[in-house]
Design a protein around this motif. Structure first.
Motif, PDB file in Angstrom:
ATOM      1  N   CYS A  53      -0.410   7.075  -2.020  1.00 51.54           N
ATOM      2  CA  CYS A  53      -0.631   7.367  -0.527  1.00 51.54           C
ATOM      3  C   CYS A  53      -0.120   8.838  -0.446  1.00 51.54           C
ATOM      4  N   LEU A  54       0.928   9.195  -1.280  1.00 49.05           N
ATOM      5  CA  LEU A  54       1.667  10.418  -1.437  1.00 49.05           C
ATOM      6  C   LEU A  54       2.657  10.627   0.152  1.00 49.05           C
ATOM      7  N   THR A  55       2.722   9.587   0.766  1.00 52.28           N
ATOM      8  CA  THR A  55       3.634   9.562   2.100  1.00 52.28           C
ATOM      9  C   THR A  55       4.560   8.718   1.947  1.00 52.28           C
ATOM     10  N   CYS A  56       4.582   7.891   1.101  1.00 50.28           N
ATOM     11  CA  CYS A  56       5.825   6.693   1.277  1.00 50.28           C
ATOM     12  C   CYS A  56       6.981   7.084   0.475  1.00 50.28           C
ATOM     13  N   CYS A  70       6.431   7.980  -3.399  1.00 47.68           N
ATOM     14  CA  CYS A  70       5.707   9.052  -3.649  1.00 47.68           C
ATOM     15  C   CYS A  70       6.561  10.434  -3.168  1.00 47.68           C
ATOM     16  N   CYS A  86       4.046   4.003  -6.172  1.00 51.07           N
ATOM     17  CA  CYS A  86       3.740   4.178  -4.899  1.00 51.07           C
ATOM     18  C   CYS A  86       3.606   2.897  -4.156  1.00 51.07           C
ATOM     19  N   LEU A  87       3.988   2.690  -2.838  1.00 53.74           N
ATOM     20  CA  LEU A  87       3.964   1.268  -2.198  1.00 53.74           C
ATOM     21  C   LEU A  87       2.663   0.972  -2.012  1.00 53.74           C
TER      22      LEU A  87
HETATM   23 ZN   LIG Z   1       2.985   6.286  -2.053  1.00 52.40          ZN
END
Ligand SMILES: [Zn+2]
Ligand SMILES: [Zn+2]
Length: 360
Positions: free
Chosen positions: A106-109, A112, A120-121
């Motif tokens: 996701c690049l946002t958790c 990440c 990544c979650l």
């Molecule tokens: Zn993530």
């Protein structure tokens, strides 16, 4: 509703009975249009990793659900982008890309943001629940595919998507410095032989450990020393030999096997402030008990490397594109995957097997 692409047939390898047997089958499927944020990749090659065997046998600890019947495996694919989903402009049509173990992050958790995209979650794994790279046409997340440098042989690039980036990341996380001794357990395998090459490219000196039949192969990969592990009955003797060859112990031990015996040997062979990097997972994950007295007294570290993030992949490909890394591989056909899995389980493969996805 996603429409199939007319006029194209996708040959894919599915797991026929996950958890029960290594049986696979080549099937024909429609080719899907990429959706928003996705690209369609025509794959040419896919490496075959031990983790694929584990997914096929449901042998990977910690998975939430068993691998479903009909799963398309594989996570070391390279090919060409042939279609964009709505809103996608990059990577351009016609460019070479790789598909990794991490199909999407996701690049946002929080993980990440730490750079740990493989944890990544909201992780999606190629070849487990998400269709993988054992197929001719693969849908992939546009922002997560890896551009392949122009001057890199596409077949040789495939195993770098998991095997290469994993050992590169392991050595980088261990803090390898030029001149350091590195012991590589399972050095003649897919991960191990790339480990020899990356360690050498990063300035290390390598003691390769494997069965005697892989001695010449390990030396051909530029190992400095070789130890035939079958010649030792006692773990301490392997460690003593490593300490003798490295003048006191290795700075880094890369554990590419799933043997708990090898874990004990790898840990016991470290020098002061040495680092054991866990990569292979033993059948019984509780079977390795480090000597905590030695750990505190010698300030030893135990770390792990699952795979790398986008930066790690870029760096690992860059070394290969400059000629430092040449994966040793044999090409096999799609309908040979079951036999390949069996050979891998028996430890018969030198280097990596790569499936030619155009020759069924
Ligand atoms: Zn993530
Ligand atoms: Zn892998």
């Amino acid at each position: 509703m996603v429409e199939p692409l007319q006029g194209l047939t996708n040959r894919a390898i599915i797991y026929s009975a996950p958890g029960e047997s290594l049986e696979t089958a080549v099937v024909s499927l429609p080719v899907q249009q990429p959706a928003e944020g996705e690209v369609l990749v025509k794959l040419y090659y896919s490496g075959v990793c031990h983790t694929d065997v584990s997914f096929c046998m449901n042998a990977l600890p910690g998975l939430q659900v068993p691998t479903p019947k009909g799963q398309i495996g594989g996570h070391e694919g390279v090919g060409t982008v042939i279609a964009h989903g709505p809103g996608v402009t990059s990577p351009p049509i016609g460019s070479h890309v790789g598909i990794k173990y991490v199909a999407d992050a996701c690049l946002t958790c929080d993980n990440c943001i730490e750079g740990a995209e493989a944890s990544c979650l909201n992780l999606k794994i190629s070849g487990y629940l998400t269709p993988g790279t054992f197929q001719q046409y693969c849908i992939a997340t546009a922002r997560y595919v890896t551009p392949i440098p122009d001057n890199l042989d596409l077949a040789a690039a495939a195993p770098l998507m998991c095997g290469g980036v994993t050992v590169y990341t392991a050595l980088r996380k261990a803090g390898l410095r030029p001149g350091d001794w590195v012991a590589i357990f399972g050095a003649g395998g897919g991960l191990g032989h790339l480990g020899i090459q990356y360690a050498k490219a990063m300035g290390g000196r390598v003691i390769a450990l494997d069965v005697g039949s892989k001695k010449d192969f390990c030396f051909s990969q530029a190992a400095d020393e070789f130890i035939d592990v079958t010649q030792f009955d006692v773990d301490e003797d392997v460690a003593a030999k490593i300490k003798l060859l490295s003048n006191g112990g290795v700075r880094t031990s890369l554990q590419c096997t799933s043997s708990s015996k090898a874990y004990t040997q790898a840990f016991s062979s470290l020098c002061f402030r040495g680092t054991l990097v866990c990569i292979g997972v033993p059948q019984n994950p509780l079977s390795f008990a480090p000597n905590l007295s030695a750990m505190v007294g010698q300030e030893l570290r135990i770390i792990s490397a699952k795979t790398g993030n986008r930066v790690d992949v870029k760096e690992c490909l860059s070394l290969a594109a400059r000629g430092f890394i040449k994966c040793h591989y044999q090409i096999r056909k799609m309908n040979e995957l079951t036999n390949v899995f069996k050979d891998m389980q028996a430890g018969l493969i030198e280097g990596r097997v790569i499936l030619d996805l155009e020759g069924v």
